[in-house]
Design an enzyme around this catalytic site. Structure first.
Site, PDB file in Angstrom:
ATOM      1  N   ASP A   1       7.811  -2.014  11.067  1.00  0.00           N
ATOM      2  CA  ASP A   1       6.987  -0.893  10.609  1.00  0.00           C
ATOM      3  C   ASP A   1       6.174  -0.263  11.740  1.00  0.00           C
ATOM      4  O   ASP A   1       5.209   0.444  11.494  1.00  0.00           O
ATOM      5  CB  ASP A   1       6.072  -1.329   9.449  1.00  0.00           C
ATOM      6  CG  ASP A   1       5.189  -2.518   9.820  1.00  0.00           C
ATOM      7  OD1 ASP A   1       5.266  -2.980  10.971  1.00  0.00           O
ATOM      8  OD2 ASP A   1       4.430  -2.974   8.944  1.00  0.00           O
TER       9      ASP A   1
ATOM     10  N   ARG B   1       0.802  -1.227   0.000  1.00  0.00           N
ATOM     11  CA  ARG B   1       0.000   0.000   0.000  1.00  0.00           C
ATOM     12  C   ARG B   1       0.838   1.281   0.000  1.00  0.00           C
ATOM     13  O   ARG B   1       0.296   2.371  -0.089  1.00  0.00           O
ATOM     14  CB  ARG B   1      -0.968   0.001   1.194  1.00  0.00           C
ATOM     15  CG  ARG B   1      -2.204  -0.844   0.930  1.00  0.00           C
ATOM     16  CD  ARG B   1      -3.131  -0.825   2.119  1.00  0.00           C
ATOM     17  NE  ARG B   1      -2.661  -1.737   3.169  1.00  0.00           N
ATOM     18  CZ  ARG B   1      -3.069  -1.685   4.437  1.00  0.00           C
ATOM     19  NH1 ARG B   1      -3.908  -0.735   4.820  1.00  0.00           N
ATOM     20  NH2 ARG B   1      -2.622  -2.539   5.321  1.00  0.00           N
TER      21      ARG B   1
HETATM   22  C1  UD1 Z   1      -0.436  -8.777  12.345  1.00  0.00           C
HETATM   23  C2  UD1 Z   1      -1.021  -9.743  13.384  1.00  0.00           C
HETATM   24  C3  UD1 Z   1      -2.304  -9.127  13.964  1.00  0.00           C
HETATM   25  C4  UD1 Z   1      -2.026  -7.779  14.539  1.00  0.00           C
HETATM   26  C5  UD1 Z   1      -1.359  -6.878  13.493  1.00  0.00           C
HETATM   27  C6  UD1 Z   1      -0.910  -5.604  14.136  1.00  0.00           C
HETATM   28  C7  UD1 Z   1      -0.467 -11.967  12.657  1.00  0.00           C
HETATM   29  C8  UD1 Z   1      -0.941 -13.205  11.998  1.00  0.00           C
HETATM   30  N1  UD1 Z   1      -1.324 -11.002  12.756  1.00  0.00           N
HETATM   31  O1  UD1 Z   1      -1.357  -8.724  11.277  1.00  0.00           O
HETATM   32  O2  UD1 Z   1      -2.831  -9.964  14.964  1.00  0.00           O
HETATM   33  O3  UD1 Z   1      -3.228  -7.170  14.991  1.00  0.00           O
HETATM   34  O4  UD1 Z   1      -0.207  -7.512  12.929  1.00  0.00           O
HETATM   35  O5  UD1 Z   1      -0.439  -4.721  13.141  1.00  0.00           O
HETATM   36  O6  UD1 Z   1       0.662 -11.938  13.099  1.00  0.00           O
HETATM   37  N2  UD1 Z   1       6.079  -9.898   8.216  1.00  0.00           N
HETATM   38  C9  UD1 Z   1       7.197 -10.613   7.855  1.00  0.00           C
HETATM   39  N3  UD1 Z   1       7.054 -11.742   7.100  1.00  0.00           N
HETATM   40  C10 UD1 Z   1       5.828 -12.198   6.704  1.00  0.00           C
HETATM   41  C11 UD1 Z   1       4.690 -11.455   7.091  1.00  0.00           C
HETATM   42  C12 UD1 Z   1       4.851 -10.317   7.839  1.00  0.00           C
HETATM   43  O7  UD1 Z   1       8.325 -10.259   8.184  1.00  0.00           O
HETATM   44  O8  UD1 Z   1       5.783 -13.227   6.033  1.00  0.00           O
HETATM   45  C13 UD1 Z   1       6.244  -8.685   9.032  1.00  0.00           C
HETATM   46  C14 UD1 Z   1       5.804  -7.423   8.323  1.00  0.00           C
HETATM   47  O9  UD1 Z   1       6.894  -6.815   7.657  1.00  0.00           O
HETATM   48  C15 UD1 Z   1       5.303  -6.566   9.472  1.00  0.00           C
HETATM   49  C16 UD1 Z   1       4.799  -7.589  10.497  1.00  0.00           C
HETATM   50  O10 UD1 Z   1       5.424  -8.798  10.167  1.00  0.00           O
HETATM   51  O11 UD1 Z   1       6.345  -5.826  10.059  1.00  0.00           O
HETATM   52  C17 UD1 Z   1       3.298  -7.729  10.473  1.00  0.00           C
HETATM   53  O12 UD1 Z   1       2.885  -8.153   9.209  1.00  0.00           O
HETATM   54  P1  UD1 Z   1       1.507  -7.712   8.602  1.00  0.00           P
HETATM   55  O13 UD1 Z   1       1.312  -8.387   7.321  1.00  0.00           O
HETATM   56  O14 UD1 Z   1       1.378  -6.248   8.636  1.00  0.00           O
HETATM   57  O15 UD1 Z   1       0.510  -8.367   9.691  1.00  0.00           O
HETATM   58  P2  UD1 Z   1      -1.027  -8.121   9.803  1.00  0.00           P
HETATM   59  O16 UD1 Z   1      -1.722  -8.979   8.835  1.00  0.00           O
HETATM   60  O17 UD1 Z   1      -1.327  -6.695   9.811  1.00  0.00           O
HETATM   61 CA    CA Z   2      -0.011  -4.654   9.329  1.00  0.00          CA
END
Ligand code: UD1
Ligand code: CA
Length: 452
Positions: free
Chosen positions: A102, A13
């Site tokens: 982030d 985004r």
């Molecule tokens: C996640 C949480 C959710 C919480 C939210 C808060 C999970 C399953 N869900 O959701 O409960 O309310 O954050 O913002 O954890 N990342 C990686 N590798 C991946 C996926 C993500 O490094 O494969 C990192 C992203 O860069 C980010 C963080 O993990 O810094 C969160 O990832 P994001 O996809 O934003 O999680 P949400 O779906 O928002």
């Molecule tokens: Ca997120």
């Protein structure tokens, strides 16, 4: 303690070619803010899980980078999968704190409370939001945390829960392997959810503590440029509040930007729309006019910087007056009581005490003595098209307006240069040197008249 910073997400985004965690907040990458908070806890290990942005992400966090373990997650299969990539690098005997790359405004004090609450077990940082849309919800039973359910899996009743998972948690490292091995991606997003380990811990009889931050903004994440701008404003407001708390007068705390560290003495006053970058130190009673940009500079006590100045990598002495509209470039050293006025540019030059260049001048690669007066329109011609040369102007020199000093050249102590002089040889001390065509008046001369 181990700290793992999850930073592999793509940040779709943002609509950017730059990895999300490299977007700047207060002049530094988001990830750098998180690393700084992590370092405050003096952990034994800091692991950053990166993916998108690859080498650029590693390169951006260069300072003290040897203390960071970089772990590539490719492909990105969810937060649980991300933590699993870091697992081989963690010390099993110490707990692991999970941060997000982030979520830049998290404070070390909050993290310390979270760690204390976890003890040898587990703790999750949660907040109550009016609009919990998009977040994982914290499901409690008889007050105790039971599990976390992601928005897409949540029942209508669960969606009504306002307590959300911030994503920041402390987990017992020794247990992690068995829990992460048991995660499944059989869910709405086809991802391995780290949040599922909460239910696994509870099933083993481990209590999961819920801790709330001092302020919700600590836990806000950046997913879009809008959110980035919002966090920037929150952060700048916090910094402005700190400055005022330490006795700095801000004409408007909503109109100052500090992108680095700003150290201020007593009774410093800063007018609106100023930007401070890098390391800036302002001495006692310094005043900064509106719309100034000041970068990596020291300004000594009592100096007044008038509006619209651009000052970079300079050392400005006490009781100087700079601007309005002055440009002070790197390598400038102003002694005390120096006046640098409007539309004057100074670069890689030292100007001695009491000297003045008040209007429209360029002083580059020069050593200017004390009590020198540089007339309007004076230019040091420091560049011959290939090399730079120095100009030396000794104490008590008076330089008439519109003078060019073709470097290398020296003006002796107490010399005067007549207005309009183009100086190509050294000027002797104490004498008037003037190099311009002698003035003539032509008697009887008539202006041409237009032919009919
Ligand atoms: C996640 C949480 C959710 C919480 C939210 C808060 C999970 C399953 N869900 O959701 O409960 O309310 O954050 O913002 O954890 N990342 C990686 N590798 C991946 C996926 C993500 O490094 O494969 C990192 C992203 O860069 C980010 C963080 O993990 O810094 C969160 O990832 P994001 O996809 O934003 O999680 P949400 O779906 O928002
Ligand atoms: Ca997120």
């Amino acid at each position: 303690m181990n700290i793992v910073i999850l930073a592999a997400g793509q940040g779709k985004r943002m609509h950017s070619d730059t990895a999300k965690v490299l977007h700047a907040l207060a002049g530094r990458p988001l990830l750098a803010h998180v690393v700084a908070a992590a370092r405050e806890l003096s952990p034994q290990r800091i692991c950053v899980v990166y993916g998108h942005g690859g080498e650029a992400v590693r390169g951006a966090i260069s300072r003290g980078a040897d203390a960071i373990t970089w772990v590539l997650q490719e492909p990105q299969l969810g937060t649980g999968h991300a933590l699993a990539q870091a697992l081989p690098h963690l010390k099993a005997g110490a707990p692991t704190l999970v941060l997000y790359g982030d979520v830049p405004l998290i404070r070390a004090a909050t993290l310390k409370r979270l760690c204390a609450a976890a003890g040898a077990g587990m703790a999750v940082l949660t907040v109550e939001l009016d609009d919990a849309n998009g977040y994982g919800r914290v499901v409690r039973k008889a007050g105790a945390i039971e599990r976390i359910v992601e928005q897409k899996e949540a029942s209508p009743a669960e969606q009504a829960i306002r307590e959300v998972n911030t994503g920041i948690m402390v987990v017992p490292t020794a247990k992690l392997k068995s829990w992460l091995d048991r995660l499944s991606n059989d869910n709405a997003q086809g991802e391995y959810y780290l949040t599922d380990i909460v239910a696994l811990a509870v099933a083993e009889g481990m209590g999961v503590a819920g801790v709330q931050p001092h302020a919700v903004w600590e836990t806000l994440g950046v997913n879009s440029r809008n959110q980035l701008a919002e966090l920037e404003r929150i952060h700048q407001q916090n910094l402005a509040g700190e400055l005022m708390g330490r006795g700095v007068t801000l004409a408007d705390p909503a109109r100052i930007d500090v992108r680095g560290r700003l150290a201020c003495g007593r009774d410093v006053a800063i007018d609106v729309n100023c930007v401070f970058e890098g390391e800036v130190a302002l001495g006692d009673r310094v005043s900064i006019g509106a719309n100034c940009v000041i970068k990596n500079t020291r300004v000594a006590a009592g100096t007044r910087i008038e509006p619209f100045c651009h000052i970079e990598e300079a050392d400005v002495g006490a009781n100087c007056r700079v601007g309005p509209y002055a440009r002070i470039r790197p390598g400038t050293l102003l002694a005390e009581d120096v006046h640098v006025g409007n539309f004057v540019e100074v670069k890689a030059s030292a100007i001695g005490a009491g000297s003045k260049a008040n209007h429209l001048a360029y002083i580059g690669d020069s050593d200017v003595g004390r009590n020198v007066n540089v007339g309007a329109g004076t230019i040091t011609c420091n560049y011959d098209g290939a090399n730079k040369h120095r100009t030396v102007i000794e104490d008590d020199v008076f330089i008439g307006s519109d003078t060019q000093l073709v470097a290398p050249v020296r003006v002796g102590r107490g010399a005067t240069l007549g207005a309009g002089t183009t100086l190509t040889h050294d000027a002797p001390a104490g004498e008037l040197t003037v190099a311009r065509a002698r003035q003539v008046s032509i008697r009887g001369w008539k202006r041409p008249v237009k032919k009919k």
